[in-house]
Write a protein that holds these residues in place. Sequence first.
Motif, PDB file in Angstrom:
ATOM      1  N   GLY A  81       0.783  -1.226   0.000  1.00  0.00           N
ATOM      2  CA  GLY A  81       0.000   0.000   0.000  1.00  0.00           C
ATOM      3  C   GLY A  81       0.814   1.276   0.000  1.00  0.00           C
ATOM      4  O   GLY A  81       0.253   2.365  -0.069  1.00  0.00           O
ATOM      5  N   CYS A  82       2.150   1.158   0.066  1.00  0.00           N
ATOM      6  CA  CYS A  82       2.985   2.354  -0.019  1.00  0.00           C
ATOM      7  C   CYS A  82       3.176   2.700  -1.485  1.00  0.00           C
ATOM      8  O   CYS A  82       3.726   1.909  -2.256  1.00  0.00           O
ATOM      9  N   ILE A  83       2.703   3.855  -1.890  1.00  0.00           N
ATOM     10  CA  ILE A  83       2.872   4.309  -3.268  1.00  0.00           C
ATOM     11  C   ILE A  83       4.239   4.977  -3.407  1.00  0.00           C
ATOM     12  O   ILE A  83       4.962   4.747  -4.363  1.00  0.00           O
ATOM     13  N   TYR A  84       4.608   5.807  -2.442  1.00  0.00           N
ATOM     14  CA  TYR A  84       5.934   6.415  -2.403  1.00  0.00           C
ATOM     15  C   TYR A  84       6.225   6.861  -0.982  1.00  0.00           C
ATOM     16  O   TYR A  84       5.316   7.103  -0.184  1.00  0.00           O
ATOM     17  N   TYR A  85       7.498   6.906  -0.663  1.00  0.00           N
ATOM     18  CA  TYR A  85       7.948   7.343   0.657  1.00  0.00           C
ATOM     19  C   TYR A  85       9.324   7.939   0.454  1.00  0.00           C
ATOM     20  O   TYR A  85      10.282   7.222   0.171  1.00  0.00           O
ATOM     21  N   ALA A  86       9.430   9.229   0.548  1.00  0.00           N
ATOM     22  CA  ALA A  86      10.688   9.895   0.255  1.00  0.00           C
ATOM     23  C   ALA A  86      11.040  10.892   1.348  1.00  0.00           C
ATOM     24  O   ALA A  86      10.226  11.747   1.693  1.00  0.00           O
ATOM     25  N   PHE A  87      12.219  10.747   1.875  1.00  0.00           N
ATOM     26  CA  PHE A  87      12.789  11.698   2.817  1.00  0.00           C
ATOM     27  C   PHE A  87      13.998  12.281   2.117  1.00  0.00           C
ATOM     28  O   PHE A  87      14.873  11.535   1.667  1.00  0.00           O
ATOM     29  N   ALA A  88      14.084  13.591   1.987  1.00  0.00           N
ATOM     30  CA  ALA A  88      15.195  14.201   1.259  1.00  0.00           C
ATOM     31  C   ALA A  88      15.731  15.402   2.013  1.00  0.00           C
ATOM     32  O   ALA A  88      14.970  16.191   2.586  1.00  0.00           O
ATOM     33  N   GLN A  89      17.039  15.539   1.964  1.00  0.00           N
ATOM     34  CA  GLN A  89      17.696  16.685   2.562  1.00  0.00           C
ATOM     35  C   GLN A  89      17.487  17.901   1.664  1.00  0.00           C
ATOM     36  O   GLN A  89      17.556  17.795   0.438  1.00  0.00           O
ATOM     37  N   ASP A  90      17.217  19.040   2.264  1.00  0.00           N
ATOM     38  CA  ASP A  90      16.999  20.276   1.519  1.00  0.00           C
ATOM     39  C   ASP A  90      18.266  20.668   0.760  1.00  0.00           C
ATOM     40  O   ASP A  90      19.382  20.502   1.269  1.00  0.00           O
ATOM     41  N   LEU A  91      18.115  21.173  -0.444  1.00  0.00           N
ATOM     42  CA  LEU A  91      19.271  21.552  -1.267  1.00  0.00           C
ATOM     43  C   LEU A  91      19.975  22.811  -0.774  1.00  0.00           C
ATOM     44  O   LEU A  91      21.146  23.031  -1.082  1.00  0.00           O
ATOM     45  N   THR A  92      19.278  23.639  -0.009  1.00  0.00           N
ATOM     46  CA  THR A  92      19.896  24.893   0.449  1.00  0.00           C
ATOM     47  C   THR A  92      20.194  24.914   1.947  1.00  0.00           C
ATOM     48  O   THR A  92      20.890  25.808   2.410  1.00  0.00           O
ATOM     49  N   ASP A  93      19.668  23.962   2.695  1.00  0.00           N
ATOM     50  CA  ASP A  93      19.909  23.904   4.139  1.00  0.00           C
ATOM     51  C   ASP A  93      20.117  22.452   4.554  1.00  0.00           C
ATOM     52  O   ASP A  93      19.154  21.683   4.607  1.00  0.00           O
ATOM     53  N   PRO A  94      21.336  22.037   4.851  1.00  0.00           N
ATOM     54  CA  PRO A  94      21.608  20.631   5.160  1.00  0.00           C
ATOM     55  C   PRO A  94      20.961  20.135   6.446  1.00  0.00           C
ATOM     56  O   PRO A  94      20.923  18.935   6.689  1.00  0.00           O
ATOM     57  N   ASN A  95      20.401  21.040   7.237  1.00  0.00           N
ATOM     58  CA  ASN A  95      19.742  20.643   8.483  1.00  0.00           C
ATOM     59  C   ASN A  95      18.225  20.541   8.332  1.00  0.00           C
ATOM     60  O   ASN A  95      17.523  20.303   9.310  1.00  0.00           O
ATOM     61  N   THR A  96      17.732  20.724   7.118  1.00  0.00           N
ATOM     62  CA  THR A  96      16.297  20.630   6.845  1.00  0.00           C
ATOM     63  C   THR A  96      16.035  19.415   5.968  1.00  0.00           C
ATOM     64  O   THR A  96      16.761  19.162   5.009  1.00  0.00           O
ATOM     65  N   PHE A  97      14.987  18.680   6.313  1.00  0.00           N
ATOM     66  CA  PHE A  97      14.623  17.455   5.598  1.00  0.00           C
ATOM     67  C   PHE A  97      13.152  17.520   5.231  1.00  0.00           C
ATOM     68  O   PHE A  97      12.327  17.982   6.020  1.00  0.00           O
ATOM     69  N   HIS A  98      12.835  17.042   4.034  1.00  0.00           N
ATOM     70  CA  HIS A  98      11.456  17.042   3.549  1.00  0.00           C
ATOM     71  C   HIS A  98      10.983  15.595   3.423  1.00  0.00           C
ATOM     72  O   HIS A  98      11.714  14.739   2.924  1.00  0.00           O
ATOM     73  N   LEU A  99       9.778  15.357   3.868  1.00  0.00           N
ATOM     74  CA  LEU A  99       9.162  14.034   3.820  1.00  0.00           C
ATOM     75  C   LEU A  99       7.929  14.109   2.938  1.00  0.00           C
ATOM     76  O   LEU A  99       7.128  15.042   3.055  1.00  0.00           O
ATOM     77  N   LEU A 100       7.790  13.133   2.064  1.00  0.00           N
ATOM     78  CA  LEU A 100       6.578  13.008   1.255  1.00  0.00           C
ATOM     79  C   LEU A 100       6.200  11.541   1.222  1.00  0.00           C
ATOM     80  O   LEU A 100       6.993  10.688   0.821  1.00  0.00           O
ATOM     81  N   GLU A 101       4.998  11.235   1.702  1.00  0.00           N
ATOM     82  CA  GLU A 101       4.498   9.867   1.741  1.00  0.00           C
ATOM     83  C   GLU A 101       3.204   9.791   0.948  1.00  0.00           C
ATOM     84  O   GLU A 101       2.370  10.689   1.037  1.00  0.00           O
ATOM     85  N   GLY A 102       3.021   8.712   0.209  1.00  0.00           N
ATOM     86  CA  GLY A 102       1.762   8.445  -0.472  1.00  0.00           C
ATOM     87  C   GLY A 102       1.305   7.032  -0.151  1.00  0.00           C
ATOM     88  O   GLY A 102       2.078   6.076  -0.309  1.00  0.00           O
ATOM     89  N   TRP A 103       0.080   6.895   0.300  1.00  0.00           N
ATOM     90  CA  TRP A 103      -0.463   5.594   0.719  1.00  0.00           C
ATOM     91  C   TRP A 103      -1.729   5.295  -0.066  1.00  0.00           C
ATOM     92  O   TRP A 103      -2.545   6.181  -0.305  1.00  0.00           O
ATOM     93  N   ALA A 104      -1.886   4.047  -0.430  1.00  0.00           N
ATOM     94  CA  ALA A 104      -3.037   3.623  -1.229  1.00  0.00           C
ATOM     95  C   ALA A 104      -4.354   3.853  -0.497  1.00  0.00           C
ATOM     96  O   ALA A 104      -5.358   4.211  -1.112  1.00  0.00           O
TER      97      ALA A 104
END
Length: 133
Positions: free
Chosen positions: A60-83
């Motif tokens: 049921g996981c469509i996508y799950y992405a945790f990524a470090q911000d390109l301009t601030d190495p101490n910021t992380f973005h999470l994007l989850e998609g669930w069926a």
Amino acid sequence: MKSNNVTKTETNTPSSVVSHDKTLPTQILVSAYYRVHSDDRQTFINAVIPDMTAAAKMQGCIYYAFAQDLTDPNTFHLLEGWADEAAYERHENAETFLNALSTVVKNVRILDRQGIRYDVAKQHIDDPRGKIN
């Protein structure tokens, strides 16, 4: 004319390279960001990688992405998609998620965090590349 509803098997990209397919029906979307203390950055990364890897393999996981911000190495973005709700709840109660959450809460100074869960009513393909001649 080719349909915008492309499946992994219809693309020319090998399935081992495709990490997710955002064209699949997604009922639950989570978007969040975390800004952590620079001294705790690696602890945060080490805590979330096992859950990120496990979540991407969950039914049921469509996508799950945790990524470090390109301009601030101490910021992380999470994007989850669930069926669906059941898939989302399986993840929220999974041992890997609870371990990551516990490690982060106990060992990482979170300077800022915002998170939103969206219940998706309708989904559209968004590809602005067609606007360019």
